[in-house]
Design an enzyme around this catalytic site. Structure first.
Site, short mmCIF file in Angstrom:
data_model
loop_
_atom_site.label_atom_id
_atom_site.label_comp_id
_atom_site.label_asym_id
_atom_site.label_seq_id
_atom_site.Cartn_x
_atom_site.Cartn_y
_atom_site.Cartn_z
N GLU A 122 37.10 47.40 -6.21
CA GLU A 122 37.17 47.89 -4.84
C GLU A 122 38.22 47.10 -4.08
OE1 GLU A 122 33.53 47.83 -2.56
OE2 GLU A 122 34.48 48.86 -0.89
N MET A 264 30.21 41.99 -5.14
CA MET A 264 30.61 43.38 -5.35
C MET A 264 29.51 44.16 -6.06
SD MET A 264 32.88 45.67 -4.97
CE MET A 264 32.51 47.35 -5.48
N GLU A 265 29.26 45.36 -5.53
CA GLU A 265 28.09 46.15 -5.91
C GLU A 265 28.32 47.08 -7.11
OE1 GLU A 265 29.89 46.59 -3.00
OE2 GLU A 265 30.09 48.73 -2.54
N ASN A 266 29.20 46.74 -8.06
CA ASN A 266 29.43 47.58 -9.23
C ASN A 266 28.11 48.09 -9.81
OD1 ASN A 266 32.19 46.41 -9.22
ND2 ASN A 266 31.06 44.60 -9.88
N GLU A 299 24.00 43.70 -1.81
CA GLU A 299 24.63 44.35 -2.97
C GLU A 299 23.63 45.25 -3.68
OE1 GLU A 299 27.73 44.04 -2.84
OE2 GLU A 299 27.74 42.29 -1.54
N HIS A 302 23.23 48.53 -1.91
CA HIS A 302 24.36 49.45 -2.11
C HIS A 302 24.07 50.47 -3.22
CE1 HIS A 302 27.63 48.55 0.53
NE2 HIS A 302 27.84 47.32 0.12
N GLU A 321 29.17 50.35 4.32
CA GLU A 321 29.08 48.94 4.71
C GLU A 321 28.22 48.72 5.95
OE1 GLU A 321 29.56 46.88 2.66
OE2 GLU A 321 31.02 47.71 1.25
N1 B3K Z 1 32.01 46.21 -1.24
C1 B3K Z 1 32.39 44.84 -1.46
C2 B3K Z 1 33.66 44.46 -0.79
C3 B3K Z 1 34.86 44.75 -1.59
C4 B3K Z 1 36.08 44.22 -0.90
C5 B3K Z 1 37.35 44.73 -1.48
N2 B3K Z 1 38.53 44.18 -0.83
C6 B3K Z 1 31.32 43.88 -1.06
C7 B3K Z 1 30.30 44.40 -0.13
O1 B3K Z 1 30.55 44.71 1.01
O2 B3K Z 1 29.17 44.56 -0.53
ZN ZN Z 2 28.79 45.88 1.25
#
Ligand code: B3K
Ligand code: ZN
Length: 874
Positions: A122, A264-266, A299, A302, A321
């Protein structure tokens, strides 16, 4: 094409429905074979060529339905793959690329962190792994096969469920992961390395048995228990409060030490900055524990708000977000004290988002234009994005809010959605027109609301005249009035809450909503003057001015039934006083003294037993930056600091007995526990210790030193060190040395030590920072180290970053230009410390501008830094 505009959105011409990846891990030459099922989008442009994104890519081979393409049929550039005449029907594209993880210092795409291969995709990192329509509205099912050397990477992780593992001979092995949930490329992840882990399990409410695993470097696995506990509590809470259940057989978290952001929420494979995972009483403060709990929850949450329902495009970033921050705030409120959590969130909102909104980097919660999306992961998108949802909840009430939320989760599951989709669910659920509410997403800037109360004893009325204004912000010269819900109460002199009755005798609930620039509200039944408590719980994210007197504020500090406003009243008292005292000092007079403020703080201290964590917040004075923001223009940080230090000394001198009583009343008992109640006791004790020592008396500092040496946990030890750090001399240097001696091999603790020194408000600090930065024992190539030292200096050290000679600004520019070539995201983030430069007095303003111009004129800036510098100067 830059800038990217929301109004230019169109569906992709081609979409990918299936992704089969083969990744052969190698430190410098990782081979990626992507087999993609591609089809035209029915709504795309009929004859459009296929154009996939890339970023610094190297094409090795390309086939379409198994056939090698003629050189004239396509064009492969580092940042783009174009196939001129793709087939009309679905087809298979096989793309082979070669990437160098070792050389990837941007920490975007596939990179190495302490020998571990990991990814960050992301917002636009997947295009650094293979050519792809790298945008969130292209959803595909991913299968990832990872091959690696067994010794180098015994652990191989991907999204989804593990379907196969095996031996390849020659010391190599493989793992295949399959994720059945279609997802955008930014949620792709893989990890390979020699990692330790801790395991647990969670049974979902429908009976799915989920394996939970948290991975870290070897030797750190003993620090993962709290994160695991927070994860299980998050999973249960999301089922109970939002009805959201987990949807795979395994959920994994990997802690890595080199990471651009928090986490990061992969899908199924969250990757975390290790500072938001690892904690033991001797390594982490109570604040660290609270952050870990919040980020783990964020996370995890998400998975529904972000992953199952993702964003159509990056303009919709707040869809995931803002909503997920709102959800993690609610979670922490339920786990801890709701009032104290609200106060902490509002403090952060004002410090970060109000500052952003007041300067050249102001932008709407949903921006309409960007040059570099990485620069929009901001306090406005996150924190104000969460506030806007809270505003919606206050406007609709909890029941209608829940109906709207349930509708959103049901209707858009599997979608790449927009803010319009989200709001439509609440409009439908409530039957209300949310057109004006939508302005919270479109208009930037913080609304200013002024309130005047008029009591008419003869008529028995109390009326409120309220006005709202929203000043112009970049790109938005004129504004429309917002809908602003103000929770309020009227309190009698006896401290009792009075009913809110309108002129026709109707009882109104405790909220009035502004919709126009001016309003008058009349309440009856007040033969004696009530005290107004307004914007309770910070019901709207506004800047509020009232005609409440000092006596009113003192009264509210003691009697308001709304804990948030009890806190706010004390802050307002302190803030008004500090602004007046700053002005006196700037005129060349002595600092002022406020008897009512000291009285109020004394009363708060005597009442500390009621809620220690609340009292700790109540005694924490507005920061120098808070006062600067309230002053708003022609800021002189030195005068602010002098006023604040004088107040701290007065408190120290005059409330010494109360502070000592608090200190002994809340002395630690029993073994360390990280829960909110125990943390609250440590918080009040350490705030009291700080104020007590603020007059710098030898005997008091000696006591702090004793506590530093005797502490049995990081919270107390670091609090004592932070006090000692404020007082120049051998005592400070000895304590800093002892701390380094003890923790020098522990990078996350070194970060605390660096940040503390960066915050010392003395002219010698700049040289101290330069010396630290040159220390070869500390790896400043790691973003956490750099942010701890340079980021803390620029963001929190008001007097030294804003030195009148401009050397603080010059130093930051040197660092930014140096870092930009290696990690442009981190460089851009550091540069945003200039966001309030225009509010400075003319001397500093001129030097800040010169420093920014030096950045603008530097050769070969990254798009990230170029964007920040241009908007800052614009
Ligand atoms: N979604 C990620 C942030 C990614 C940032 C990329 N530059 C973390 C979060 O907000 O959960
Ligand atoms: Zn987030």
């Amino acid at each position: 094409a830059r800038p990217v505009k929301l109004s230019d959105y169109h569906v992709p011409d081609h979409r990918v429905t299936n992704v089969d990846l083969l990744v052969t891990l190698h430190p410098t030459a990782t081979r990626v074979v992507a087999k993609l099922t591609v089809e035209r989008h029915p709504k795309g442009r009929p004859a459009a060529p296929l154009a996939f994104d890339g970023d610094e890519l190297n094409l090795v081979a390309l086939t379409l339905d198994g056939a090698v393409l003629a050189a004239s049929a396509y064009e492969a550039m580092p940042d783009r793959l174009v196939i001129h005449l793709p087939p009309a029907g679905p087809f298979t594209l096989t793309i082979e690329t070669m990437v160098n993880p070792e050389a990837n210092t941007q920490l975007m795409g596939l990179y190495r962190s302490s020998g571990t291969w990991c990814t960050q995709c992301e917002a636009e990192g997947f295009r650094r792994i293979t050519y792809f329509p790298d945008r969130p509205d292209v959803l595909a099912v991913y299968t990832t096969r990872i091959e690696a050397d067994k010794a180098e990477a015994p652990v191989l992780l991907g999204n989804g469920n593990l379907v196969e593992t095996g031996d390849l001979g020659n010391g190599r092995h493989y793992a295949v992961w399959h994720d059945p949930h279609p997802k955008p490329s930014y949620l792709f992840a893989l990890v390979g390395g020699d990692l330790a882990s801790t395991s647990d399990r969670f049974v979902t409410r429908s009976g799915r048995d989920v394996a939970l695993r948290i991975y870290s470097e070897h030797g750190k696995e003993g620090r993962l228990a709290y994160a695991m506990d927070a994860l299980k509590r998050s999973m249960r809470w999301d089922e109970e409060v939002f009805g959201c259940e987990y949807d795979l057989d395994i959920f994994m978290i990997v802690a890595v030490s080199d990471f651009n952001m928090g986490a990061m929420e992969n899908k199924g494979l969250n990757i975390f900055n290790d500072k938001y995972v690892m904690a033991l009483p001797d390594t982490a403060t109570d604040q660290d524990y609270a952050h870990i709990e919040a980020v783990i929850a964020h996370e995890y949450f998400h998975n529904w708000t972000g992953n199952r329902i993702t964003c159509r495009d990056w303009f919709q970033l707040c869809l995931k977000e803002g909503l997920t921050v709102f959800r993690d705030q609610e979670f922490s409120s339920d786990m801890r004290s709701r009032a104290v959590k609200r106060i902490a969130d509002v403090r952060l909102l004002k410090a970060q988002q109000f500052a952003e909104d007041a300067g050249p980097l102001a932008h709407p919660v949903r921006p309409e234009l960007y040059n570099e999306i990485n620069n929009f992961y901001t306090a406005t998108v996150y924190e104000k994005g969460a506030e806007v949802i809270r505003v919606l909840k206050v406007l609709l009430g909890p029941a209608e809010f829940k109906t709207g939320m349930d509708l959103y989760l049901a209707r858009h599951d599997g979608d790449a959605a927009t803010i319009e989709d989200f709001i439509a669910c609440f409009a439908e659920a409530s039957g209300r027109d949310l057109g004006q509410f939508f302005l919270w997403y479109r208009q930037s800037g913080t609304p200013e609301v002024s309130v005047e109360g008029h009591h008419d004893p003869k008529a028995g009325t109390f009326s409120l005249d309220i006005r709202q204004t929203l000043h112009p912000t970049p790109g938005q010269p004129t504004k429309q009035p917002m809908v602003i819900p103000l929770a309020l109460g009227l309190i009698g002199p006896d401290g009792a809450e009075r009913p809110l009755l309108t002129e026709d005798g109707q009882s109104v609930p405790g909220v009035v909503a502004l919709t126009a620039s001016r309003h008058r509200f009349v309440f009856t039944g007040h033969t004696t003057r009530p005290i107004l408590s307004i914007n309770r719980g910070f019901s709207a994210p506004i800047r509020l001015t009232t005609d409440l007197t000092e006596a009113d504020l003192q009264f509210l500090a003691r009697h308001d039934g709304d804990a948030y406003n009890r806190w706010q009243s004390i802050q307002t008292l302190a803030s008004r006083f500090l602004i007046a005292s700053t002005a006196a000092i700037a005129r060349g007079d002595a600092a002022l003294v406020s008897v009512p403020l000291i009285e109020t703080l004394g009363a708060v201290l005597n009442d500390a037993g009621r809620d220690p964590a609340f009292t700790a917040q109540a005694l924490s004075l507005p920061s120098e930056a808070d006062i600067a923001r309230e002053i708003g223009s022609e800021v002189d940080p030195d005068a602010i600091q002098a006023a604040r230090l004088a107040l701290r000394r007065t408190i120290s001198d005059q409330l010494g007995d109360e502070l000592v009583a608090t200190l002994s009343g809340f002395a630690a008992k029993g073994p360390f526990a990280p829960d909110a109640a125990a943390a609250g006791r440590r918080a009040i004790a350490n705030v009291a210790l700080d104020l007590w020592a603020a007059n710098g008396t030898e005997s008091r500092l000696a006591e702090v030193e004793r506590r530093f040496a005797g502490a049995d946990n990081m919270t107390d030890r670091f609090a004592a060190l932070a006090i000692l750090a404020q007082h120049a001399g051998t005592r400070r240097e000895a304590a800093l040395g002892a701390f380094y001696e003890r923790y020098g091999s522990d990078p996350l603790i070194i970060d605390k030590w660096l940040a503390l020194q960066a915050g010392i408000a003395e002219p010698a600090t700049l040289d101290r920072i330069k010396t630290l930065l040159a220390n070869p024992a500390i790896n400043f190539g790691n973003p956490n180290r750099l942010r701890a030292l340079v980021g803390s200096f620029a963001m929190t050290n008001q007097t030294q970053f804003n030195r009148p000679d401009g050397l603080g600004y010059g130093f930051l520019v040197d660092v930014v230009l140096d870092v930009d070539a290696k990690n442009s995201q981190v460089a851009a983030r550091l540069l945003s410390a200039f966001r309030s430069w225009r509010a400075m007095e003319p001397g500093r303003r001129g030097r800040a501008q010169a420093a920014l111009i030096r950045v603008a004129n530097a050769p070969s800036l990254s798009p990230d830094v170029r964007d920040i510098v241009e908007r800052s100067l614009g």
